[in-house]
Design an enzyme around this catalytic site. Structure first.
Site, short mmCIF file in Angstrom:
data_model
loop_
_atom_site.label_atom_id
_atom_site.label_comp_id
_atom_site.label_asym_id
_atom_site.label_seq_id
_atom_site.Cartn_x
_atom_site.Cartn_y
_atom_site.Cartn_z
N GLU A 212 0.84 -1.21 0.00
CA GLU A 212 0.00 0.00 0.00
C GLU A 212 0.87 1.25 0.00
OE1 GLU A 212 -3.23 -0.23 2.88
OE2 GLU A 212 -4.09 -1.92 1.81
N GLU A 347 -4.81 -8.87 -0.44
CA GLU A 347 -5.65 -8.60 0.74
C GLU A 347 -7.09 -8.52 0.26
OE1 GLU A 347 -4.48 -5.48 3.44
OE2 GLU A 347 -2.35 -5.91 3.11
#
Ligand code: AHR
Length: 552
Positions: A212, A347
């Site tokens: 991220e 994820e």
């Protein structure tokens, strides 16, 4: 509160098994599934059934690592019940140590003699301020690289390590590769690995380069991240391992992150794509406000107490995965004409509001219900249907966290409904995904403004030898779906069914009641005249194993 769908749901669920045995003429089909065995999509990579374990709350300490001296049954400090149950799932991958944690982690803290390892402030420390201090707050580093790789081996999983790009230089990344993969005795780091009990190289193939990076992983622009990515991957020693380097991809539908990253990466030529095996997308299903808000906190609902409308809205959120894969894949194709880079969804899962965690130290812990099991089923079906585009997926997270397959605290351990779906879907792994056409009545529900709609039935099919595995989700809380099933160009000789459902949409498995949601085998009469009909129970995930009269 009583809701109108509940009574219909209970009686439909109770009669589901009996109805499956009725002669065909007594029922009118309203749905149809065609399995097109001659239209292959691609091989279902076992890596699509992967996992994710972060140093977050109760995932590692309590969930996985109990310590060698623990009264909890363990193998070298690792919870035995966990590895035993992971062995029942496809041999896949395990991502570690984060998540956001990865970009604060120095792998050197987790190697060498355990008693001399430093204690460090966990990335999630500020989210843990309301819970008793513990290893989730200040990480003791007892569980490091050697322990993780041993855990993977015990569980039958391949390690997928996420490297720190925000707070460590590229040198630490390639030296971690050296620590893991350099031949025995070859370097000082290989000797350090051996001193930790593992002389042979780990041969770790999967490496995440940051996480991220648009947020906790550095707050970078896609252009900045592309430059960092090139620098981090410009030289990484191979040691005979075909490394699979994975870039930190977009948050949900942010296609501009994908486009701008690839534009900057390939400024130096398309050859740069050879250093990007996978592009990691994250998608959580969290907003059940039905259009009222897009606020990250406000939009979430309770894991256990939710209305029928929130049931449908969560499933719809999860179903966005289908269009997200298609959108990012299309943008990737603008740069990667030879389709070298695949999607990695490292994820995914449902993310509910706090309050149902099995223990206060389990940050982001939540109690998975039947609703979450349907999220698992429809998401795994989506991956199977996109087997040509998705190379890996990792459900977040393994134990005591979001969308978990297991809950564990001290010596208590339970399988969640998500685990059962993963086990039911296991026969897909390694199979050939084939196109499946489903038609069923759509359903309606209330949104903040106006009506929402959702598909009536969806699923995926794969083929191994003479067996077709067909998995199907019926999202309707009150109605079964009477369905004609045809396998094009093949006769079905026999059928076995396994169904996961429950009389209450909030049903879940707790330490006190571990078997409230468990899959049940169901009798299916032999198909007559080549046509099979099956009644998909309301609010269910079903696996049908169809034995063909001859290989398709
Ligand atoms: O899974 C929890 C967190 O969600 C991860 O650490 C992060 O990558 C994501 O935002």
């Amino acid at each position: 509160m009583q809701d109108p769908n509940r009574r219909a749901f209970l009686s439909a669920a109770a009669s589901a098994v009996a109805c499956a045995l009725l002669p065909r003429t007594a029922r009118a089909s309203d749905s149809r599934i065609d399995v097109l065995t001659d239209e292959p999509i691609g091989t279902v990579a076992p890596e699509l059934y992967g996992h994710f374990a972060e140093h977050l709350g109760g995932v590692v300490y309590d969930g996985i690592w109990v310590g060698e001296g623990s009264r909890v049954d363990n193998v070298g400090g690792i919870r035995r019940a966990l590895v035993d149950h992971l062995r029942r799932l496809p041999a896949s991958v395990m991502r570690w140590p984060g998540g956001c944690f990865a970009d604060s982690y120095d792998w050197r803290d987790g190697v060498g003699p355990r008693e001399r390892r430093p204690r460090r402030t966990n990335f999630w420390v500020d989210s843990m301020d309301k819970v008793p201090e513990g290893p989730g707050t200040y990480d003791p580093n007892a569980f490091g690289t050697n322990e993780f790789v041993r855990f993977c081996r015990l569980a039958g999983m391949q390690p997928y390590l996420a490297a720190n790009l925000r707070s460590l230089p590229a040198r630490d990344f390639y030296q971690w590769v050296e620590y893991c993969n350099a031949p025995p005795g070859s370097t000082t780091l290989a000797e350090l690995r051996a001193a930790g009990g593992d002389r042979e190289a780990f041969r770790v193939r999967f490496w995440g380069v940051g996480n991220e990076s648009w947020g906790c992983g550095g707050n970078l622009t896609p252009e900045e991240y592309a430059t960092e990515y090139r620098r981090f991957t410009a030289w990484v020693p191979r040691y005979g391992v075909e490394l699979a380097l994975i870039g930190a991809g977009p948050n949900g539908g942010d296609v501009s992150w994908t486009r701008r990253f690839l534009a900057r990466l390939t400024e130096k030529g398309e050859g740069q794509l050879g250093g990007l095996w996978g592009w990691a997308l994250h998608h959580y299903s969290w907003n059940v406000s039905r259009g009222r808000t897009s606020d990250w906190r406000e939009g979430k609902g309770d894991a256990l107490e939710f209305t029928p409308d929130e049931w449908y809205e969560l499933l719809k959120e999860a179903d966005r995965m289908d269009s997200l894969l298609a959108q990012h894949w299309q943008v990737m194709g603008e740069f990667d004409r030879r389709r070298r880079v695949k999607l990695v969804v490292d994820e995914w899962g449902a993310w509910h509001r706090p309050g149902s965690e099995a223990h206060p130290t389990h940050l982001f812990g939540q109690m998975p219900t039947l609703r979450d099991a349907l999220v698992s089923g429809l998401t795994l079906d989506t991956f199977n249907r996109h087997a040509d585009k998705v190379a890996m997926a990792n459900v977040a997270q393994l134990v005591n966290c979001l969308h978990s397959l297991f809950l564990a605290h001290q010596d208590r351990f339970v399988l969640t409904p998500n685990f059962h779906v993963f086990e039911m879907y296991a026969p897909h792994a390694g199979g050939r995904a084939v196109r499946t056409v489903v038609s069923a009545p759509t359903l309606g529900y209330e949104r903040a403004e106006g009506r929402g709609s959702f598909w009536g039935l969806a699923g995926s099919a794969s083929l191994k030898g003479r067996t077709v595995t067909l998995t199907v989700v019926n999202p309707h809380l009150g109605e079964a779906r009477e369905t004609e099933i045809a396998v094009r160009g093949a006769a079905v000789a026999s059928v076995r069914a396994v169904v996961l459902t429950a009389a209450d949409r909030r049903a879940h498995n707790s330490f006190a009641e571990p078997h409230a949601v468990s899959p049940q085998g169901q009798e299916v009469p032999a198909p007559s005249g080549g046509l099979l009909t099956f009644r998909f129970a309301p609010a269910s995930v079903t696996r049908l194993s169809l034995e063909l009269a001859r290989a398709a």
